[in-house]
Design a protein around this motif. Structure first.
Motif, PDB file in Angstrom:
ATOM      1  N   VAL A  21       3.845  75.720  58.120  1.00  0.00           N
ATOM      2  CA  VAL A  21       3.856  77.078  57.556  1.00  0.00           C
ATOM      3  C   VAL A  21       2.583  77.203  56.738  1.00  0.00           C
ATOM      4  O   VAL A  21       2.507  76.712  55.616  1.00  0.00           O
ATOM      5  CB  VAL A  21       5.047  77.307  56.609  1.00  0.00           C
ATOM      6  CG1 VAL A  21       5.048  78.746  56.109  1.00  0.00           C
ATOM      7  CG2 VAL A  21       6.369  77.016  57.289  1.00  0.00           C
ATOM      8  N   TRP A  35       6.969  75.139  64.860  1.00  0.00           N
ATOM      9  CA  TRP A  35       6.813  73.749  65.284  1.00  0.00           C
ATOM     10  C   TRP A  35       5.620  73.630  66.218  1.00  0.00           C
ATOM     11  O   TRP A  35       5.556  74.302  67.236  1.00  0.00           O
ATOM     12  CB  TRP A  35       8.075  73.289  66.002  1.00  0.00           C
ATOM     13  CG  TRP A  35       9.289  73.324  65.139  1.00  0.00           C
ATOM     14  CD1 TRP A  35      10.067  74.411  64.850  1.00  0.00           C
ATOM     15  CD2 TRP A  35       9.869  72.219  64.428  1.00  0.00           C
ATOM     16  NE1 TRP A  35      11.095  74.046  64.011  1.00  0.00           N
ATOM     17  CE2 TRP A  35      11.003  72.715  63.748  1.00  0.00           C
ATOM     18  CE3 TRP A  35       9.540  70.859  64.327  1.00  0.00           C
ATOM     19  CZ2 TRP A  35      11.819  71.893  62.957  1.00  0.00           C
ATOM     20  CZ3 TRP A  35      10.356  70.052  63.543  1.00  0.00           C
ATOM     21  CH2 TRP A  35      11.473  70.555  62.869  1.00  0.00           C
ATOM     22  N   ASN A  36       4.702  72.767  65.862  1.00  0.00           N
ATOM     23  CA  ASN A  36       3.542  72.541  66.707  1.00  0.00           C
ATOM     24  C   ASN A  36       3.377  71.036  66.906  1.00  0.00           C
ATOM     25  O   ASN A  36       3.889  70.231  66.126  1.00  0.00           O
ATOM     26  CB  ASN A  36       2.293  73.175  66.061  1.00  0.00           C
ATOM     27  CG  ASN A  36       1.223  73.524  67.084  1.00  0.00           C
ATOM     28  OD1 ASN A  36       1.154  72.906  68.158  1.00  0.00           O
ATOM     29  ND2 ASN A  36       0.375  74.479  66.749  1.00  0.00           N
ATOM     30  N   SER A  69       0.421  91.365  62.140  1.00  0.00           N
ATOM     31  CA  SER A  69      -0.288  90.098  62.325  1.00  0.00           C
ATOM     32  C   SER A  69       0.616  88.892  62.078  1.00  0.00           C
ATOM     33  O   SER A  69       0.211  87.764  62.297  1.00  0.00           O
ATOM     34  CB  SER A  69      -1.462  90.050  61.360  1.00  0.00           C
ATOM     35  OG  SER A  69      -0.960  90.212  60.042  1.00  0.00           O
ATOM     36  N   VAL A  70       1.841  89.122  61.603  1.00  0.00           N
ATOM     37  CA  VAL A  70       2.729  88.003  61.258  1.00  0.00           C
ATOM     38  C   VAL A  70       3.749  87.801  62.381  1.00  0.00           C
ATOM     39  O   VAL A  70       3.929  88.683  63.217  1.00  0.00           O
ATOM     40  CB  VAL A  70       3.437  88.248  59.899  1.00  0.00           C
ATOM     41  CG1 VAL A  70       2.422  88.472  58.788  1.00  0.00           C
ATOM     42  CG2 VAL A  70       4.405  89.417  59.982  1.00  0.00           C
ATOM     43  N   MET A 104       0.729  72.817  71.060  1.00  0.00           N
ATOM     44  CA  MET A 104       0.965  74.256  71.189  1.00  0.00           C
ATOM     45  C   MET A 104       2.145  74.671  70.314  1.00  0.00           C
ATOM     46  O   MET A 104       3.131  73.963  70.228  1.00  0.00           O
ATOM     47  CB  MET A 104       1.274  74.581  72.659  1.00  0.00           C
ATOM     48  CG  MET A 104       1.192  76.048  72.962  1.00  0.00           C
ATOM     49  SD  MET A 104       1.385  76.306  74.751  1.00  0.00           S
ATOM     50  CE  MET A 104       1.478  78.082  74.784  1.00  0.00           C
ATOM     51  N   LEU A 105       1.997  75.835  69.678  1.00  0.00           N
ATOM     52  CA  LEU A 105       3.069  76.325  68.809  1.00  0.00           C
ATOM     53  C   LEU A 105       4.262  76.735  69.672  1.00  0.00           C
ATOM     54  O   LEU A 105       4.129  77.533  70.595  1.00  0.00           O
ATOM     55  CB  LEU A 105       2.570  77.522  67.998  1.00  0.00           C
ATOM     56  CG  LEU A 105       3.551  78.054  66.946  1.00  0.00           C
ATOM     57  CD1 LEU A 105       3.795  77.019  65.857  1.00  0.00           C
ATOM     58  CD2 LEU A 105       3.036  79.355  66.348  1.00  0.00           C
ATOM     59  N   ALA A 106       5.427  76.170  69.359  1.00  0.00           N
ATOM     60  CA  ALA A 106       6.623  76.429  70.155  1.00  0.00           C
ATOM     61  C   ALA A 106       7.268  77.743  69.750  1.00  0.00           C
ATOM     62  O   ALA A 106       7.185  78.162  68.596  1.00  0.00           O
ATOM     63  CB  ALA A 106       7.611  75.285  69.971  1.00  0.00           C
ATOM     64  N   LYS A 142      -1.070  84.882  65.268  1.00  0.00           N
ATOM     65  CA  LYS A 142      -0.208  85.316  64.182  1.00  0.00           C
ATOM     66  C   LYS A 142      -0.506  84.402  62.994  1.00  0.00           C
ATOM     67  O   LYS A 142      -0.553  83.179  63.139  1.00  0.00           O
ATOM     68  CB  LYS A 142       1.265  85.166  64.580  1.00  0.00           C
ATOM     69  CG  LYS A 142       1.692  86.062  65.754  1.00  0.00           C
ATOM     70  CD  LYS A 142       1.743  87.527  65.338  1.00  0.00           C
ATOM     71  CE  LYS A 142       2.161  88.446  66.458  1.00  0.00           C
ATOM     72  NZ  LYS A 142       3.592  88.693  66.560  1.00  0.00           N
ATOM     73  N   VAL A 143      -0.752  85.032  61.853  1.00  0.00           N
ATOM     74  CA  VAL A 143      -1.019  84.262  60.640  1.00  0.00           C
ATOM     75  C   VAL A 143      -0.092  84.769  59.546  1.00  0.00           C
ATOM     76  O   VAL A 143      -0.045  85.985  59.336  1.00  0.00           O
ATOM     77  CB  VAL A 143      -2.494  84.434  60.200  1.00  0.00           C
ATOM     78  CG1 VAL A 143      -2.762  83.659  58.911  1.00  0.00           C
ATOM     79  CG2 VAL A 143      -3.434  83.973  61.296  1.00  0.00           C
ATOM     80  N   PRO A 144       0.657  83.890  58.831  1.00  0.00           N
ATOM     81  CA  PRO A 144       0.619  82.429  58.913  1.00  0.00           C
ATOM     82  C   PRO A 144       1.098  81.854  60.250  1.00  0.00           C
ATOM     83  O   PRO A 144       1.830  82.503  60.979  1.00  0.00           O
ATOM     84  CB  PRO A 144       1.589  82.010  57.793  1.00  0.00           C
ATOM     85  CG  PRO A 144       2.370  83.208  57.396  1.00  0.00           C
ATOM     86  CD  PRO A 144       1.608  84.385  57.840  1.00  0.00           C
ATOM     87  N   GLN A 145       0.619  80.624  60.528  1.00  0.00           N
ATOM     88  CA  GLN A 145       1.238  79.851  61.593  1.00  0.00           C
ATOM     89  C   GLN A 145       2.594  79.406  61.031  1.00  0.00           C
ATOM     90  O   GLN A 145       2.642  78.695  60.018  1.00  0.00           O
ATOM     91  CB  GLN A 145       0.410  78.599  61.957  1.00  0.00           C
ATOM     92  CG  GLN A 145       1.251  77.633  62.806  1.00  0.00           C
ATOM     93  CD  GLN A 145       0.547  76.459  63.447  1.00  0.00           C
ATOM     94  OE1 GLN A 145       0.644  76.268  64.643  1.00  0.00           O
ATOM     95  NE2 GLN A 145      -0.143  75.656  62.655  1.00  0.00           N
ATOM     96  N   ILE A 146       3.663  79.863  61.664  1.00  0.00           N
ATOM     97  CA  ILE A 146       4.997  79.457  61.220  1.00  0.00           C
ATOM     98  C   ILE A 146       5.687  78.840  62.416  1.00  0.00           C
ATOM     99  O   ILE A 146       5.822  79.488  63.449  1.00  0.00           O
ATOM    100  CB  ILE A 146       5.836  80.653  60.726  1.00  0.00           C
ATOM    101  CG1 ILE A 146       5.173  81.325  59.509  1.00  0.00           C
ATOM    102  CG2 ILE A 146       7.253  80.200  60.369  1.00  0.00           C
ATOM    103  CD1 ILE A 146       5.962  82.483  58.921  1.00  0.00           C
ATOM    104  N   GLU A 165      -3.591  71.993  67.445  1.00  0.00           N
ATOM    105  CA  GLU A 165      -4.281  73.170  67.984  1.00  0.00           C
ATOM    106  C   GLU A 165      -3.575  74.426  67.522  1.00  0.00           C
ATOM    107  O   GLU A 165      -2.360  74.565  67.707  1.00  0.00           O
ATOM    108  CB  GLU A 165      -4.161  73.175  69.516  1.00  0.00           C
ATOM    109  CG  GLU A 165      -4.881  72.093  70.234  1.00  0.00           C
ATOM    110  CD  GLU A 165      -6.261  72.531  70.706  1.00  0.00           C
ATOM    111  OE1 GLU A 165      -6.993  71.629  71.101  1.00  0.00           O
ATOM    112  OE2 GLU A 165      -6.570  73.746  70.660  1.00  0.00           O
ATOM    113  N   TYR A 166      -4.310  75.323  66.934  1.00  0.00           N
ATOM    114  CA  TYR A 166      -3.785  76.680  66.707  1.00  0.00           C
ATOM    115  C   TYR A 166      -4.993  77.611  66.717  1.00  0.00           C
ATOM    116  O   TYR A 166      -5.580  77.896  65.677  1.00  0.00           O
ATOM    117  CB  TYR A 166      -2.997  76.768  65.394  1.00  0.00           C
ATOM    118  CG  TYR A 166      -2.205  78.057  65.275  1.00  0.00           C
ATOM    119  CD1 TYR A 166      -1.220  78.367  66.207  1.00  0.00           C
ATOM    120  CD2 TYR A 166      -2.450  78.972  64.259  1.00  0.00           C
ATOM    121  CE1 TYR A 166      -0.498  79.553  66.133  1.00  0.00           C
ATOM    122  CE2 TYR A 166      -1.723  80.164  64.173  1.00  0.00           C
ATOM    123  CZ  TYR A 166      -0.753  80.447  65.107  1.00  0.00           C
ATOM    124  OH  TYR A 166      -0.032  81.622  65.030  1.00  0.00           O
TER     125      TYR A 166
END
Lengths: 257, 206
Positions: free
Chosen positions: B146, B122-123, A201-202, A1-3, B116-120, B164-165
């Motif tokens: 990123v 820590w995953n 969207s960012v 999961m994105l932190a 949210k795009v880009p994925q920025i 996962e994103y």
């Protein structure tokens, strides 16, 4: 999961980290020196900061050259994302910072003066490294005006409109810095943060106002921020980054541990 | 001491890549043309920005065939971010421009409107393979990403890490002496440096 990210911001004036109340001006006496930027960066690195922002608080007002040296020294020792802001006006300025070891640049006054800089920067280096930082002040109910020059000059832009325009032009991230909340330790401006986070969207980075641990959680839960940025609470040791992360984690927010 | 070459085609922040490899106990050299490749124990292909620009940049310095030959000979290779994406056949980001085509797969954009795009940021990763490249890396390790695009249709036999994103995607591949990651090891603090060190150790053995 994105932190959710916890980001310390280092305001740099003449090679030193400084901090003042409510957009304290570098030329005014209200600034306190809190140390060497690279030493602080290393300390935050150890504490588990997710990235770091270096902001040259003099560059925009006085046309001073930014701090390539600080970035080089920090990048050589901290293997984490670094953002640089303050006084970057051209694609060449951006390139210089990326070469010095920055991953992202933060554009503020210069992007308002020349919106095409966002597009040109995104085209040359990718949207992912173009952050647009917005200094906003609530000037009427449900209306936030964008300011430049350290909060001294009002623009015609409403914060949401400018955020949307910036993303259209190629900004890959928005930092919303609340002029009302900055340095006041009363919490982030969750209204404007949420409005922008839902609009664009960012990712949105909340900035300005952290004073208590709850404020970080509220920025995520109420303000829908993807990252929380703070300066003085970290510089003056009110909390360590790890304390903030422990707290967020207890509240059920995903952070990197 | 062995020397690792870092392909330099004037994109983004390469200084951090250089410093991360040096911090892992190897010498590094910028590779700006195939002439810079003599006596290298490993080759790193970083990549930042648009897929098409990176492909053009790689071709412009004459490294296109050199990279293909290096990988075909199973010499130690590390691809990072767009340097990972370029190993696949094509990218939605720049239609009509061919990737290196070393692996099957097409690079596509995150499309979930809730994301949210880009994925920025820590995953975490899930480990899908046992590999010396992944020494000390476990399920739940965080890395710094990123990106707006990811490779789709990756062969399971090379998928090493998954993330996962909105969707589950392949965050790293390994095959023989090749490793390539969507995330930035040079920006991923201890976990990233560990991955770099694993690679450096391997080049020093081979």
């Amino acid at each position: 999961m994105l932190a959710k990210r916890v980001i310390p911001c280092l305001d740099v004036h003449a090679g030193q980290v400084t901090r003042g109340l409510q957009f304290g001006r570098a030329e005014a006496s209200g600034l306190r020196n809190v140390g060497d930027p690279v030493e602080l960066a290393l300390r935050y690195n150890e504490q588990g900061a997710d990235e770091m922002v270096f902001f040259d608080i003099t560059a925009s007002a006085e046309g001073r050259k930014s701090m390539v040296d600080v970035i080089e020294r920090a990048a050589d020792q901290c293997f984490m994302p670094l953002t640089v802001g303050g006084g970057l006006r051209t694609v060449d300025d951006i390139r210089t910072m990326l070469r010095a070891g920055a991953d992202k640049v933060s554009l503020n006054s210069s992007a308002l003066a020349t919106p095409d800089l966002i597009r040109a920067g995104a085209e040359a280096f990718g949207s992912q490294c173009i952050v647009v930082s917005i200094d906003a002040k609530r000037t009427a109910p449900n209306h936030w005006t964008v300011f430049t020059h350290g909060g001294r000059k009002a623009t015609d832009w409403e914060a949401r409109d400018w955020a949307q325009k910036a993303v259209e032009l190629g900004a890959g991230e928005i930092v919303l810095n609340s002029i009302d909340s900055d340095g006041m330790k009363g919490g982030y401006d969750n209204d404007i943060n949420r409005a922008i986070s839902e609009l664009v969207s960012v990712p949105l980075v909340a900035s300005g106002g952290a004073g208590k641990l709850e404020h970080f959680a509220e920025a995520v839960e109420i303000g829908h921020a993807d990252a929380v940025l703070a300066a003085s609470v970290f510089h003056f040791g009110t909390f360590t980054i790890s304390q903030v992360k422990d707290y967020l984690s207890e509240r059920g927010i995903c952070v990197r541990r | 001491m062995s020397t690792i070459g870092i392909i330099n085609y004037e994109i983004g922040n390469l200084r951090s890549v250089e410093k991360a490899f040096q911090a892992s106990g190897t010498k590094t050299r910028w590779v700006r043309s195939p002439q810079d490749m003599t006596d290298l124990s490993g080759l790193v292909l970083p990549g930042v920005g648009a897929f098409g620009d990176c492909i053009k940049g790689l071709r412009a310095i004459g490294m296109w065939d050199a990279v293909k030959e290096w990988v075909a000979a199973d010499k130690p290779f590390f691809g990072i971010c767009v340097g990972y994406q370029m190993l696949f056949e094509s990218s939605e980001e720049t239609p009509g421009i061919e990737g290196l085509g070393i692996f099957k797969g097409r690079v596509v954009k995150f499309t979930d409107p809730k994301l949210k795009v880009p994925q920025i940021g820590w995953n975490t990763v899930a480990v899908k393979q046992k590999s010396p490249f992944l020494n000390e890396i476990s399920d739940g390790t965080f890395f710094y990403f990123v990106h707006s695009y990811y490779p789709q249709g990756v062969d399971h036999s090379i998928a090493a890490l998954e993330t996962e994103y909105g969707v589950t995607f392949t965050a790293a591949v390994t095959k023989g002496n090749l490793v390539a990651t969507q995330f930035h090891p040079e920006k991923s603090q201890k976990a990233g440096l560990q991955l770099v060190k694993n690679f450096v150790n391997l080049t020093q053995k081979s």
